[in-house]
Design an enzyme around this catalytic site. Structure first.
Site, mmCIF file in Angstrom:
data_model
loop_
_atom_site.group_PDB
_atom_site.id
_atom_site.type_symbol
_atom_site.label_atom_id
_atom_site.label_comp_id
_atom_site.label_asym_id
_atom_site.label_seq_id
_atom_site.Cartn_x
_atom_site.Cartn_y
_atom_site.Cartn_z
ATOM 1 N N GLY A 1 54.427 52.711 11.793
ATOM 2 C CA GLY A 1 55.426 52.496 12.850
ATOM 3 C C GLY A 1 54.842 51.628 13.960
ATOM 4 N N HIS A 2 53.589 51.915 14.328
ATOM 5 C CA HIS A 2 52.930 51.099 15.361
ATOM 6 C C HIS A 2 52.692 49.678 14.856
ATOM 7 C CE1 HIS A 2 51.540 55.248 16.655
ATOM 8 N NE2 HIS A 2 52.112 54.778 17.753
ATOM 9 N N ALA B 1 46.327 57.169 17.276
ATOM 10 C CA ALA B 1 46.665 57.728 15.953
ATOM 11 C C ALA B 1 47.686 56.791 15.298
ATOM 12 C CB ALA B 1 47.185 59.156 16.059
ATOM 13 N N LEU B 2 47.320 55.524 15.257
ATOM 14 C CA LEU B 2 48.280 54.481 14.860
ATOM 15 C C LEU B 2 48.672 54.598 13.396
ATOM 16 C CD1 LEU B 2 46.699 51.394 16.707
ATOM 17 C CD2 LEU B 2 48.354 53.065 17.577
ATOM 18 N N GLY C 1 59.187 52.073 20.165
ATOM 19 C CA GLY C 1 59.907 52.468 18.959
ATOM 20 C C GLY C 1 61.234 53.135 19.284
ATOM 21 N N GLU C 2 62.233 52.859 18.440
ATOM 22 C CA GLU C 2 63.549 53.479 18.636
ATOM 23 C C GLU C 2 63.566 54.937 18.172
ATOM 24 O OE1 GLU C 2 66.343 50.867 16.743
ATOM 25 O OE2 GLU C 2 66.178 49.375 18.336
#
Ligand code: PAF
Length: 284
Positions: free
Chosen positions: A39-40, A35-36, A150-151
């Site tokens: 963010g990806h 489900a990119l 991811g942060e």
């Protein structure tokens, strides 16, 4: 014509990686559950900037879900994800089946220790053992030089760094800043489940964080901050799981603001659970 390779079996991923490593080429892994979103894309671009080859793994990992409805409803968009990876110049997508990852008799789990006990660990039983185990398996199959996370999932990143250090895994873990929608909502695969009303309410997380970051006095204590963020989100219609001000390396709550302090937030909006975080520093 596409040059993207699709891998679905751990030994194939291992072999592909061996060949590149023997040629002296570097490999970056971006582990995802699919489900990119943008963010990806940022994680992929970071890996591409750092390595000769980028692999995106796509695997909705059943062992990290504490609720079966959450697992069942998790968005699955494999063909769109593969097309996006292709357009971004990803070299390979590694999308193993559940059976390939957890063959019959699979009975090993990595306990990531005390970093995993609080916050997400407290609210999602077994979550980080599932994450630690699957990430270790993905790293073992793909053998990347770096892995990018991811942060937004701040505790997950800390737990993975800890596991990699403790197990001596030969990979560098890289954290990439959170990507946000224009109005500040952190990008998440779960955002697609927000109704228009809950989507509007969910902006309150970032607004509450920004109110803390904009503060101009040093009189705020962690407990003042927690109270303010909690109130702001509740008034917008959210239900709080936790708001915490923690030491960035131990993830333990702190009594005073210092340089290495992080604000962590988890809240529900109309049945969708969202998390976010921000670095805090003491003001003059
Ligand atoms: O952050 C995620 O998408 C997942 O927790 C991860 C790291 C891919 C492990 O399944």
């Amino acid at each position: 014509m596409t040059s993207l390779l699709r891998l679905s079996i751990p030994s194939d991923a291992h072999r592909w990686s061996d060949e590149r490593r023997l040629d002296g080429q570097s490999i970056g892994l971006v582990p995802t559950m699919g489900a990119l979103h943008s963010g990806h894309t940022a994680l992929i671009e970071r890996s591409k900037a750092l390595c000769d080859h980028t692999v995106v793994s796509i695997f909705v990992n059943p062992t990290q879900f504490d609720r079966s409805d959450d697992f069942d409803l998790y968005p699955r968009t494999l063909e769109d994800d593969v097309a996006l990876c292709d357009s971004l110049g990803v070299n390979a997508v590694y999308a193993p089946t559940v059976d390939a990852m957890y063959p019959e008799g699979f009975d090993t789990s990595i306990d990531p220790g005390s970093l995993a006990h609080r916050w997400e660990g407290e609210h999602r039983s077994g979550h980080f053992a599932g994450v630690a185990t699957v990430v270790t398996k993905l790293l073992t199959a793909v053998q990347p030089h770096i892995a990018v996370f991811g942060e937004k999932d701040f505790q997950q990143l800390a737990v993975i760094q800890h596991v990699v250090r403790d197990l001596g895994l030969p990979v560098t873990v890289v954290g990439e800043p959170t990507v946000r929608e224009e109005d500040g909502l952190a990008m998440s695969s779960r955002n697609v489940h927000l109704t228009p009303d809950s989507r509007a309410e969910a902006i309150s997380i970032k607004q509450a964080i920004d109110r803390v970051l904009d503060r101009s006095t040093s009189t705020d204590s962690p407990s003042d901050i927690i109270e303010q963020v909690t109130t702001d989100i509740q008034q917008a219609g959210g239900t709080i799981d936790y708001v915490a001000v923690v030491d960035r390396s131990t993830l333990e709550p702190v009594a005073d603001l210092r340089l290495d302090t992080q604000l962590l937030v988890a809240a529900w909006f109309g049945g969708v659970r969202l998390i976010d975080n921000a670095a805090l520093v003491a003001t003059e």
